[in-house]
Write a protein that holds these residues in place. Structure first.
Motif, PDB file in Angstrom:
ATOM      1  N   ALA A 140       0.834  -1.195   0.000  1.00  0.00           N
ATOM      2  CA  ALA A 140       0.000   0.000   0.000  1.00  0.00           C
ATOM      3  C   ALA A 140       0.872   1.250   0.000  1.00  0.00           C
ATOM      4  O   ALA A 140       1.977   1.241   0.538  1.00  0.00           O
ATOM      5  N   GLU A 141       0.377   2.294  -0.607  1.00  0.00           N
ATOM      6  CA  GLU A 141       1.109   3.555  -0.612  1.00  0.00           C
ATOM      7  C   GLU A 141       1.080   4.156   0.782  1.00  0.00           C
ATOM      8  O   GLU A 141       0.033   4.244   1.409  1.00  0.00           O
ATOM      9  N   ILE A 142       2.242   4.577   1.267  1.00  0.00           N
ATOM     10  CA  ILE A 142       2.324   5.158   2.607  1.00  0.00           C
ATOM     11  C   ILE A 142       2.582   6.657   2.570  1.00  0.00           C
ATOM     12  O   ILE A 142       2.681   7.285   3.608  1.00  0.00           O
ATOM     13  N   LEU A 143       2.674   7.212   1.364  1.00  0.00           N
ATOM     14  CA  LEU A 143       2.835   8.652   1.218  1.00  0.00           C
ATOM     15  C   LEU A 143       2.141   9.079  -0.067  1.00  0.00           C
ATOM     16  O   LEU A 143       1.832   8.251  -0.924  1.00  0.00           O
ATOM     17  N   SER A 144       1.882  10.353  -0.171  1.00  0.00           N
ATOM     18  CA  SER A 144       1.168  10.848  -1.335  1.00  0.00           C
ATOM     19  C   SER A 144       2.031  10.737  -2.586  1.00  0.00           C
ATOM     20  O   SER A 144       3.262  10.748  -2.520  1.00  0.00           O
ATOM     21  N   GLU A 145       1.368  10.626  -3.714  1.00  0.00           N
ATOM     22  CA  GLU A 145       2.085  10.580  -4.985  1.00  0.00           C
ATOM     23  C   GLU A 145       2.886  11.861  -5.196  1.00  0.00           C
ATOM     24  O   GLU A 145       3.995  11.839  -5.718  1.00  0.00           O
ATOM     25  N   THR A 146       2.332  12.984  -4.739  1.00  0.00           N
ATOM     26  CA  THR A 146       3.004  14.272  -4.861  1.00  0.00           C
ATOM     27  C   THR A 146       4.326  14.267  -4.109  1.00  0.00           C
ATOM     28  O   THR A 146       5.362  14.670  -4.643  1.00  0.00           O
ATOM     29  N   LEU A 147       4.314  13.805  -2.859  1.00  0.00           N
ATOM     30  CA  LEU A 147       5.546  13.760  -2.070  1.00  0.00           C
ATOM     31  C   LEU A 147       6.523  12.761  -2.676  1.00  0.00           C
ATOM     32  O   LEU A 147       7.722  13.042  -2.764  1.00  0.00           O
ATOM     33  N   ALA A 148       6.048  11.612  -3.112  1.00  0.00           N
ATOM     34  CA  ALA A 148       6.917  10.612  -3.721  1.00  0.00           C
ATOM     35  C   ALA A 148       7.633  11.192  -4.939  1.00  0.00           C
ATOM     36  O   ALA A 148       8.860  11.065  -5.080  1.00  0.00           O
ATOM     37  N   GLU A 149       6.897  11.849  -5.809  1.00  0.00           N
ATOM     38  CA  GLU A 149       7.485  12.453  -7.008  1.00  0.00           C
ATOM     39  C   GLU A 149       8.470  13.556  -6.639  1.00  0.00           C
ATOM     40  O   GLU A 149       9.521  13.688  -7.265  1.00  0.00           O
ATOM     41  N   GLU A 150       8.131  14.336  -5.627  1.00  0.00           N
ATOM     42  CA  GLU A 150       9.003  15.424  -5.195  1.00  0.00           C
ATOM     43  C   GLU A 150      10.328  14.888  -4.650  1.00  0.00           C
ATOM     44  O   GLU A 150      11.398  15.409  -4.971  1.00  0.00           O
ATOM     45  N   LEU A 151      10.270  13.841  -3.848  1.00  0.00           N
ATOM     46  CA  LEU A 151      11.498  13.269  -3.278  1.00  0.00           C
ATOM     47  C   LEU A 151      12.405  12.701  -4.367  1.00  0.00           C
ATOM     48  O   LEU A 151      13.619  12.916  -4.348  1.00  0.00           O
ATOM     49  N   VAL A 152      11.824  12.012  -5.337  1.00  0.00           N
ATOM     50  CA  VAL A 152      12.617  11.471  -6.439  1.00  0.00           C
ATOM     51  C   VAL A 152      13.205  12.607  -7.269  1.00  0.00           C
ATOM     52  O   VAL A 152      14.382  12.572  -7.655  1.00  0.00           O
ATOM     53  N   SER A 153      12.422  13.631  -7.516  1.00  0.00           N
ATOM     54  CA  SER A 153      12.900  14.778  -8.289  1.00  0.00           C
ATOM     55  C   SER A 153      14.066  15.480  -7.584  1.00  0.00           C
ATOM     56  O   SER A 153      15.064  15.829  -8.219  1.00  0.00           O
ATOM     57  N   ILE A 154      13.945  15.665  -6.285  1.00  0.00           N
ATOM     58  CA  ILE A 154      15.020  16.284  -5.505  1.00  0.00           C
ATOM     59  C   ILE A 154      16.295  15.448  -5.643  1.00  0.00           C
ATOM     60  O   ILE A 154      17.383  15.970  -5.897  1.00  0.00           O
ATOM     61  N   ALA A 155      16.164  14.150  -5.467  1.00  0.00           N
ATOM     62  CA  ALA A 155      17.320  13.256  -5.531  1.00  0.00           C
ATOM     63  C   ALA A 155      17.951  13.247  -6.922  1.00  0.00           C
ATOM     64  O   ALA A 155      19.175  13.309  -7.064  1.00  0.00           O
TER      65      ALA A 155
END
Length: 133
Positions: free
Chosen positions: A2-17
């Protein structure tokens, strides 16, 4: 899983990295006290890592390190993040009291680690504060 964080936060973290480390980025894993989710894995790597054990060790390490330096004043200042060196790459562990992120990379500079760590903590805190309201 199951997703444990929002898609927005997930995309943001990957983008930052990706922005901070470029093609050196190997993986991004978000973790909380009770769960984790791998957000990114570079296409040339296998999905065979034992993430459950790996994340468990890193969560305990984060908690223990954060607690140890929270009550001890050092000349170095407050604890910020951990870098681990391995034969085939590096691991960056950074987080807040509620959640954290593990990044694995090929060789990158300490400045790149600092930049990505600061940006991830800002993002985690921003999303944590916005979800509390």
């Amino acid at each position: 899983m199951a997703e444990i964080l929002s898609e927005t936060l997930a995309e943001e973290l990957v983008s930052i990295a990706r922005t901070a480390t470029g093609d050196s980025l190997r993986s991004v894993t978000y973790f909380s006290r009770s769960d984790f989710e791998q957000l990114y894995l570079r296409s040339d790597l296998e999905r065979d890592a034992d993430l459950d054990t790996f994340v468990g060790h890193e969560w305990r390490g984060f908690r223990d390190t954060n607690n140890a330096y929270q009550t001890t004043e050092t000349e170095l200042g407050p604890y910020a993040f951990t870098i681990r060196a391995f034969e085939n790459g590096y691991l960056l562990r950074v987080g807040t009291e509620r959640a954290g992120v593990l990044l694995t990379t090929d060789e990158v500079t300490i400045q790149e680690f600092e930049e990505v760590a600061e940006a991830i903590v800002r993002s985690l805190r921003d999303h944590s504060e916005s979800s509390e309201h």
